[in-house]
Design a protein around this motif. Structure first.
Motif, short mmCIF file in Angstrom:
data_model
loop_
_atom_site.label_atom_id
_atom_site.label_comp_id
_atom_site.label_asym_id
_atom_site.label_seq_id
_atom_site.Cartn_x
_atom_site.Cartn_y
_atom_site.Cartn_z
N PRO A 1 -1.75 -10.18 -2.49
CA PRO A 1 -2.72 -9.16 -2.07
C PRO A 1 -2.10 -8.01 -1.28
CG PRO A 1 -3.62 -11.35 -1.73
CD PRO A 1 -2.16 -11.54 -2.08
N VAL A 2 -0.91 -8.23 -0.72
CA VAL A 2 -0.24 -7.16 0.03
C VAL A 2 1.01 -6.69 -0.71
CG1 VAL A 2 0.84 -6.52 2.22
CG2 VAL A 2 -1.09 -8.12 2.20
N SER A 3 1.96 -7.60 -0.95
CA SER A 3 3.20 -7.26 -1.64
C SER A 3 3.99 -8.53 -1.91
CB SER A 3 4.04 -6.31 -0.77
OG SER A 3 5.17 -5.85 -1.47
N ALA A 4 4.40 -8.73 -3.16
CA ALA A 4 5.03 -10.01 -3.51
C ALA A 4 6.11 -9.87 -4.57
CB ALA A 4 3.96 -11.00 -3.98
N SER A 5 7.02 -8.92 -4.40
CA SER A 5 8.14 -8.81 -5.34
C SER A 5 9.27 -9.75 -4.94
CB SER A 5 8.66 -7.37 -5.38
OG SER A 5 7.72 -6.52 -5.96
N PHE A 6 9.69 -9.69 -3.66
CA PHE A 6 10.76 -10.54 -3.12
C PHE A 6 12.07 -10.37 -3.88
CE2 PHE A 6 6.97 -13.67 -2.85
CZ PHE A 6 6.38 -12.94 -1.83
N ASN A 7 12.25 -9.26 -4.58
CA ASN A 7 13.42 -9.09 -5.45
C ASN A 7 13.69 -7.60 -5.66
OD1 ASN A 7 15.20 -8.96 -7.69
ND2 ASN A 7 14.40 -10.85 -8.55
N PRO A 8 14.86 -7.10 -5.22
CA PRO A 8 15.16 -5.69 -5.40
C PRO A 8 15.11 -5.23 -6.86
CG PRO A 8 16.67 -6.65 -3.82
CD PRO A 8 15.89 -7.80 -4.42
N VAL A 9 15.49 -6.08 -7.81
CA VAL A 9 15.44 -5.67 -9.21
C VAL A 9 14.00 -5.41 -9.65
CG1 VAL A 9 15.80 -6.45 -11.58
CG2 VAL A 9 17.61 -6.75 -9.90
N VAL A 10 13.09 -6.30 -9.28
CA VAL A 10 11.69 -6.11 -9.64
C VAL A 10 11.15 -4.83 -9.02
CG1 VAL A 10 9.35 -7.07 -9.41
CG2 VAL A 10 11.27 -8.57 -9.97
N THR A 11 11.51 -4.58 -7.77
CA THR A 11 11.05 -3.36 -7.09
C THR A 11 11.61 -2.11 -7.77
OG1 THR A 11 10.83 -4.51 -4.97
CG2 THR A 11 11.06 -2.12 -4.89
N LEU A 12 12.87 -2.15 -8.16
CA LEU A 12 13.47 -0.99 -8.83
C LEU A 12 12.88 -0.77 -10.22
CD1 LEU A 12 17.20 -1.41 -7.70
CD2 LEU A 12 15.49 0.20 -6.83
N VAL A 13 12.53 -1.84 -10.91
CA VAL A 13 11.86 -1.69 -12.20
C VAL A 13 10.48 -1.06 -11.99
CG1 VAL A 13 10.81 -2.93 -14.15
CG2 VAL A 13 13.11 -3.53 -13.37
N GLU A 14 9.79 -1.46 -10.95
CA GLU A 14 8.52 -0.82 -10.62
C GLU A 14 8.70 0.67 -10.39
OE1 GLU A 14 5.21 -3.19 -8.60
OE2 GLU A 14 6.99 -3.54 -7.38
N ALA A 15 9.77 1.03 -9.69
CA ALA A 15 10.05 2.45 -9.47
C ALA A 15 10.31 3.15 -10.80
CB ALA A 15 11.24 2.62 -8.54
N GLY A 16 11.03 2.47 -11.70
CA GLY A 16 11.30 3.04 -13.02
C GLY A 16 10.05 3.21 -13.85
N LEU A 17 9.04 2.40 -13.59
CA LEU A 17 7.76 2.51 -14.30
C LEU A 17 6.80 3.47 -13.61
CD1 LEU A 17 7.20 -1.27 -15.18
CD2 LEU A 17 7.80 0.57 -16.78
N GLY A 18 7.25 4.05 -12.50
CA GLY A 18 6.40 4.99 -11.78
C GLY A 18 5.35 4.35 -10.91
N ARG A 19 5.52 3.07 -10.61
CA ARG A 19 4.53 2.35 -9.80
C ARG A 19 4.82 2.42 -8.31
NH1 ARG A 19 0.42 2.54 -12.22
NH2 ARG A 19 -0.41 0.96 -10.82
#
Length: 238
Positions: free
Chosen positions: A69-87
């Protein structure tokens, strides 16, 4: 709420805290269960890996459900992919990655202390070889596909079970035991135990994880070229 809109400062701070705590608990699980497995099942590497993988998979399910409900990536790769998707905005992504790295280090230290080991003990466990590097590309690619595929399903809440199940399985079908996470990889250098990795092995592992993440980003775009935007796993939903 749009994931690319600028969040209020207090909301970003909550996301950073969630990423720090979630990653800390994840690493504490990986390292702590590895130490426990080594002590409870000495001389039986297969049983140690089973115990380590089951604990990690179960913890991931619980942590993602609790923090999503707040934030649950726990992984820099997942976060960077989100950035690549414009999220996620690049500046937000950088802050979230920093929180994940700090949380990972905290989790490793706490795990060591819980088992009465030195707070920081640099690992001497070399993990080298082309097979392990290929495995990290495969493991990270698969993780990205599972995360963003599950997020595009009609039942977003299933992402926790998909990720936990995938990681538990990837411990076994990859020769590297699926680190698939730069924050976790770096943190595991701080514990000279079953789950540790020597600092000299980290650069190649992280490079392969980033490569797997980039491949995952490309495949996600190919699989879902006109799909509606996925809910962000790092954007607060309330």
């Amino acid at each position: 709420m749009s994931a690319v809109s600028t969040p209020a400062p207090h909301r970003l701070s909550r996301r950073l805290l969630a990423e720090l705590l979630g990653t800390a608990f994840l690493v504490a699980t990986v390292v702590g269960s590895g130490i426990a497995a080594q002590r409870l099942s000495p001389g039986d590497t297969g049983l140690q890996l089973l115990e380590n993988s089951l604990a990690t998979g179960a913890a991931l399910v619980a942590l993602i459900i609790a923090f999503q409900p707040v934030s649950a990536s726990f992984n820099p790769v997942v976060t960077l992919v989100e950035a690549g998707l414009g999220r996620v905005r690049p500046t937000e992504a950088g802050a979230l990655v920093a929180a994940q790295l700090a949380g990972g280090a905290l989790g490793a230290v706490v795990a060591n202390l819980m088992f009465e080991l030195p707070a920081v003990e640099v690992s001497g466990h070399d993990r080298t070889g082309s097979g392990l590097l290929v495995a990290e590309v495969v493991a990270t690619l698969g993780l990205v596909l599972v995360v963003f595929g599950a997020l595009r399903s009609e039942r977003v809440e299933t992402v926790a079970y998909a990720v936990g199940g995938y990681i538990a399985a990837a411990y076994w079908f990859t020769s590297s035991t699926s680190f698939a996470n730069p924050a976790v990889t770096l943190a595991r250098t701080l514990s000279d135990t079953f789950a540790g990795i020597a600092p000299s092995s980290v650069p190649a592992f992280v490079a392969m994880q980033v490569l797997g993440g980039l491949a995952g980003l490309l495949v996600v775009r190919l699989l879902h070229p006109s799909a509606p935007p996925v809910p962000s796993v790092t954007q607060e939903s309330r």
